[in-house]
Design an enzyme around this catalytic site. Sequence first.
Site, PDB file in Angstrom:
ATOM      1  N   HIS A   1       0.830  -1.196   0.000  1.00  0.00           N
ATOM      2  CA  HIS A   1       0.000   0.000   0.000  1.00  0.00           C
ATOM      3  C   HIS A   1       0.869   1.252   0.000  1.00  0.00           C
ATOM      4  O   HIS A   1       2.083   1.203   0.144  1.00  0.00           O
ATOM      5  CB  HIS A   1      -0.993   0.010   1.174  1.00  0.00           C
ATOM      6  CG  HIS A   1      -0.390   0.292   2.517  1.00  0.00           C
ATOM      7  ND1 HIS A   1      -1.156   0.569   3.633  1.00  0.00           N
ATOM      8  CD2 HIS A   1       0.897   0.341   2.943  1.00  0.00           C
ATOM      9  CE1 HIS A   1      -0.367   0.784   4.663  1.00  0.00           C
ATOM     10  NE2 HIS A   1       0.877   0.648   4.285  1.00  0.00           N
TER      11      HIS A   1
ATOM     12  N   CYS B   1       5.525   5.738   4.705  1.00  0.00           N
ATOM     13  CA  CYS B   1       4.320   5.122   4.138  1.00  0.00           C
ATOM     14  C   CYS B   1       3.776   5.898   2.955  1.00  0.00           C
ATOM     15  O   CYS B   1       2.907   5.404   2.238  1.00  0.00           O
ATOM     16  CB  CYS B   1       3.244   4.977   5.217  1.00  0.00           C
ATOM     17  SG  CYS B   1       3.624   3.660   6.381  1.00  0.00           S
TER      18      CYS B   1
ATOM     19  N   HIS C   1       4.957  -0.043  -0.458  1.00  0.00           N
ATOM     20  CA  HIS C   1       5.709  -0.931   0.442  1.00  0.00           C
ATOM     21  C   HIS C   1       4.714  -1.961   0.961  1.00  0.00           C
ATOM     22  O   HIS C   1       3.499  -1.768   0.869  1.00  0.00           O
ATOM     23  CB  HIS C   1       6.332  -0.142   1.597  1.00  0.00           C
ATOM     24  CG  HIS C   1       5.323   0.490   2.496  1.00  0.00           C
ATOM     25  ND1 HIS C   1       4.733   1.702   2.197  1.00  0.00           N
ATOM     26  CD2 HIS C   1       4.752   0.072   3.641  1.00  0.00           C
ATOM     27  CE1 HIS C   1       3.858   1.989   3.136  1.00  0.00           C
ATOM     28  NE2 HIS C   1       3.840   1.021   4.029  1.00  0.00           N
TER      29      HIS C   1
ATOM     30  N   HIS D   1       3.200  -5.050   3.790  1.00  0.00           N
ATOM     31  CA  HIS D   1       3.021  -5.496   5.177  1.00  0.00           C
ATOM     32  C   HIS D   1       2.542  -6.941   5.177  1.00  0.00           C
ATOM     33  O   HIS D   1       1.853  -7.372   4.244  1.00  0.00           O
ATOM     34  CB  HIS D   1       1.963  -4.659   5.898  1.00  0.00           C
ATOM     35  CG  HIS D   1       2.395  -3.256   6.169  1.00  0.00           C
ATOM     36  ND1 HIS D   1       3.240  -2.902   7.182  1.00  0.00           N
ATOM     37  CD2 HIS D   1       2.080  -2.099   5.536  1.00  0.00           C
ATOM     38  CE1 HIS D   1       3.435  -1.599   7.179  1.00  0.00           C
ATOM     39  NE2 HIS D   1       2.741  -1.077   6.180  1.00  0.00           N
TER      40      HIS D   1
ATOM     41  N   ASP E   1      -4.733 -10.696  -0.745  1.00  0.00           N
ATOM     42  CA  ASP E   1      -3.407 -11.300  -0.633  1.00  0.00           C
ATOM     43  C   ASP E   1      -2.581 -11.069  -1.899  1.00  0.00           C
ATOM     44  O   ASP E   1      -3.056 -11.317  -3.013  1.00  0.00           O
ATOM     45  CB  ASP E   1      -3.527 -12.801  -0.345  1.00  0.00           C
ATOM     46  CG  ASP E   1      -2.192 -13.413   0.045  1.00  0.00           C
ATOM     47  OD1 ASP E   1      -1.416 -12.743   0.763  1.00  0.00           O
ATOM     48  OD2 ASP E   1      -1.916 -14.552  -0.368  1.00  0.00           O
ATOM     49  N   HIS E   2      -1.358 -10.588  -1.705  1.00  0.00           N
ATOM     50  CA  HIS E   2      -0.435 -10.282  -2.801  1.00  0.00           C
ATOM     51  C   HIS E   2      -1.011  -9.250  -3.767  1.00  0.00           C
ATOM     52  O   HIS E   2      -0.729  -9.275  -4.969  1.00  0.00           O
ATOM     53  CB  HIS E   2       0.010 -11.554  -3.536  1.00  0.00           C
ATOM     54  CG  HIS E   2       0.980 -12.365  -2.737  1.00  0.00           C
ATOM     55  ND1 HIS E   2       0.595 -13.128  -1.658  1.00  0.00           N
ATOM     56  CD2 HIS E   2       2.321 -12.513  -2.836  1.00  0.00           C
ATOM     57  CE1 HIS E   2       1.659 -13.720  -1.142  1.00  0.00           C
ATOM     58  NE2 HIS E   2       2.716 -13.362  -1.820  1.00  0.00           N
TER      59      HIS E   2
ATOM     60  N   GLU F   1      -0.998  -4.652  11.605  1.00  0.00           N
ATOM     61  CA  GLU F   1      -0.216  -4.217  10.441  1.00  0.00           C
ATOM     62  C   GLU F   1       1.267  -4.511  10.668  1.00  0.00           C
ATOM     63  O   GLU F   1       2.000  -4.822   9.728  1.00  0.00           O
ATOM     64  CB  GLU F   1      -0.430  -2.729  10.178  1.00  0.00           C
ATOM     65  CG  GLU F   1       0.149  -2.261   8.863  1.00  0.00           C
ATOM     66  CD  GLU F   1      -0.236  -0.833   8.555  1.00  0.00           C
ATOM     67  OE1 GLU F   1      -1.046  -0.626   7.641  1.00  0.00           O
ATOM     68  OE2 GLU F   1       0.263   0.078   9.256  1.00  0.00           O
TER      69      GLU F   1
HETATM   70 NI    NI Z   1       2.505   0.892   5.598  1.00  0.00          NI
END
Ligand code: NI
Length: 136
Positions: free
Chosen positions: A15, A34, A40, A42, A80-81, A125
């Site tokens: 995100h 962020c 990037h 998580h 996911d992914h 997160e």
């Molecule tokens: Ni983040």
Amino acid sequence: MKVTVNRKAHFNAAHRLYNADWTDARNAIVFGKCANPHYHGHNYELTVSVKGEIHPETGFVMDMKILKNLIETEIEEQFDHKNLNEEVPEFKTLNPTAENIAVVIWNKLRPKIGKNLDLSITLFETQRNFVTYDGE
Ligand code: NI
């Protein structure tokens, strides 16, 4: 007497946090790393909690096989992914913070779970940062 049943799940997603109405400088101040335009990732850890009366015939609050399948189809397969900003429609205009992701997950699952059951979402997160949402 009410009992809460919990099911854990997991997804990896990328995100970027930013507010399109702000300058790059303000985004950098508020969101720090962020706001990186290159995104990037998580490792999100999810707990879905369902609270209600124990059904006298099954001894279940909710059949965990059904809950597991719901989380797989409604959440894991969608997130996911994925790049949340680019690939998940809910985040086209909504900042994909942990807070907003938890609300989106709750909104996706709520219609699929019995009206007599309470739903709560816990989303990690990072190992130390997590949010909870129960529809209030
Ligand atoms: Ni983040």
